[in-house]
Write a protein that holds these residues in place. Structure first.
Motif, short mmCIF file in Angstrom:
data_model
loop_
_atom_site.label_atom_id
_atom_site.label_comp_id
_atom_site.label_asym_id
_atom_site.label_seq_id
_atom_site.Cartn_x
_atom_site.Cartn_y
_atom_site.Cartn_z
N GLY A 66 44.70 15.73 -13.70
CA GLY A 66 43.98 16.63 -12.80
C GLY A 66 42.58 16.17 -12.46
N LEU A 67 42.38 14.87 -12.40
CA LEU A 67 41.05 14.31 -12.13
C LEU A 67 41.06 13.49 -10.85
N ARG A 68 39.89 13.33 -10.28
CA ARG A 68 39.70 12.43 -9.16
C ARG A 68 38.83 11.26 -9.62
N TYR A 69 38.82 10.18 -8.84
CA TYR A 69 38.00 9.03 -9.24
C TYR A 69 37.32 8.43 -8.01
N ASN A 70 36.24 7.69 -8.30
CA ASN A 70 35.49 7.04 -7.24
C ASN A 70 34.96 5.71 -7.77
N VAL A 71 35.34 4.60 -7.14
CA VAL A 71 34.84 3.27 -7.54
C VAL A 71 33.42 3.12 -7.00
N ILE A 85 39.39 -2.34 -14.57
CA ILE A 85 38.32 -1.38 -14.84
C ILE A 85 37.57 -1.78 -16.11
N VAL A 86 36.25 -1.80 -16.04
CA VAL A 86 35.43 -2.16 -17.20
C VAL A 86 34.65 -0.97 -17.75
N GLU A 87 34.49 0.09 -16.94
CA GLU A 87 33.72 1.24 -17.42
C GLU A 87 34.08 2.48 -16.61
N VAL A 88 34.11 3.63 -17.30
CA VAL A 88 34.30 4.91 -16.62
C VAL A 88 33.23 5.89 -17.10
N VAL A 89 32.78 6.73 -16.20
CA VAL A 89 31.79 7.76 -16.51
C VAL A 89 32.28 9.08 -15.93
N PRO A 90 32.43 10.13 -16.78
CA PRO A 90 32.24 10.20 -18.23
C PRO A 90 33.18 9.26 -18.99
N THR A 105 33.79 1.62 -12.66
CA THR A 105 33.23 0.29 -12.39
C THR A 105 34.32 -0.74 -12.66
N VAL A 106 34.54 -1.65 -11.72
CA VAL A 106 35.61 -2.64 -11.86
C VAL A 106 35.04 -4.05 -11.96
N ASN A 107 35.85 -4.94 -12.50
CA ASN A 107 35.48 -6.34 -12.58
C ASN A 107 35.68 -7.01 -11.22
N ALA A 108 34.73 -7.82 -10.82
CA ALA A 108 34.80 -8.45 -9.51
C ALA A 108 36.02 -9.36 -9.41
N MET A 109 36.57 -9.44 -8.20
CA MET A 109 37.74 -10.26 -7.96
C MET A 109 37.40 -11.75 -8.00
#
Length: 209
Positions: A66-71, A85-90, A105-109
């Motif tokens: 039941g969550l949404r996400y935004n890079v 993915i390297v980090e999520v907040v919370p 936050t994702v790792n660069a391609m």
């Protein structure tokens, strides 16, 4: 009953005050109950641990919780798969309200780029340290013919000399060319001497031992 009516007529201000207090109490209780329902009081979901997953894979976990996400950002981590993915907040494991947005936050391609520093005429130690400080981790040294020992001459990548200021991936394998203090002929002779077979000891010397 008569006494109560008499008291109420005798102290109308006090009666109005008690009525106001009671009305305020009822209103506060009603607002708190409304907020409890509106904010899903005591109802929370757990942020899933999606580190290391691709965003497309993590999206399903977010939906199921039941969550949404935004890079919001991308970084370069050499030990992490590109796009992962390297980090999520919370942070994973946190309790949040349903429908909360999780920031990812994702790792660069592709690898981060860095400029080749000017290393010509620096000492081997200085040139090597400068390349490392510029973010290049895969640096090897190779001695080449030159007049002065341990003097940096240039930097090669994939067999090609790269110029100072040229942008190359930070994970590139670089070769730091360093003067050996010897001519090409002397270096060739040294190589031949190393390849030459070891001569057997003279029999008399062997007997003496």
């Amino acid at each position: 009953m008569g006494n109560l009516k008499t008291w109420m007529l005798k102290y109308p201000i006090l009666l109005n005050l008690l009525f106001a207090v009671a009305l305020t109490t009822v209103l506060i209780y009603a607002v708190l109950k409304w907020l409890e329902v509106y904010t899903h009081h005591n109802e929370a979901v757990i942020v899933p641990d999606v580190k290391g997953l691709q965003v497309e894979q993590a999206a399903e976990f977010f939906r199921n919780n039941g969550l949404r996400y935004n890079v919001i950002d991308s970084v370069f981590a050499k030990d992490v798969t590109p796009g992962a993915i390297v980090e999520v907040v919370p942070a994973a494991g946190s309790k949040v309200k349903e429908d909360r947005i999780v920031f990812v936050t994702v790792n660069a391609m592709t690898s981060q780029m860095g400029a080749i520093p000017e290393v010509t005429d620096l000492s081997l130690r200085q040139a090597y340290a400068l390349l490392k400080a510029s973010g290049f981790e895969r640096v090897e040294t190779e001695y080449v013919p030159g007049e002065y020992r341990d003097l940096a001459i240039g930097v090669d990548r994939n067999g090609r000399t790269v110029n100072a200021g040229e942008m190359v991936p930070l994970n590139s394998s670089l070769t730091l060319k360093v003067s050996s203090g010897r001519t090409a002929e002397e270096m060739l002779q040294d190589s031949l001497d190393m390849l030459a077979p070891v001569q057997p000891l003279d029999s008399e010397v062997e007997n003496w031992f």
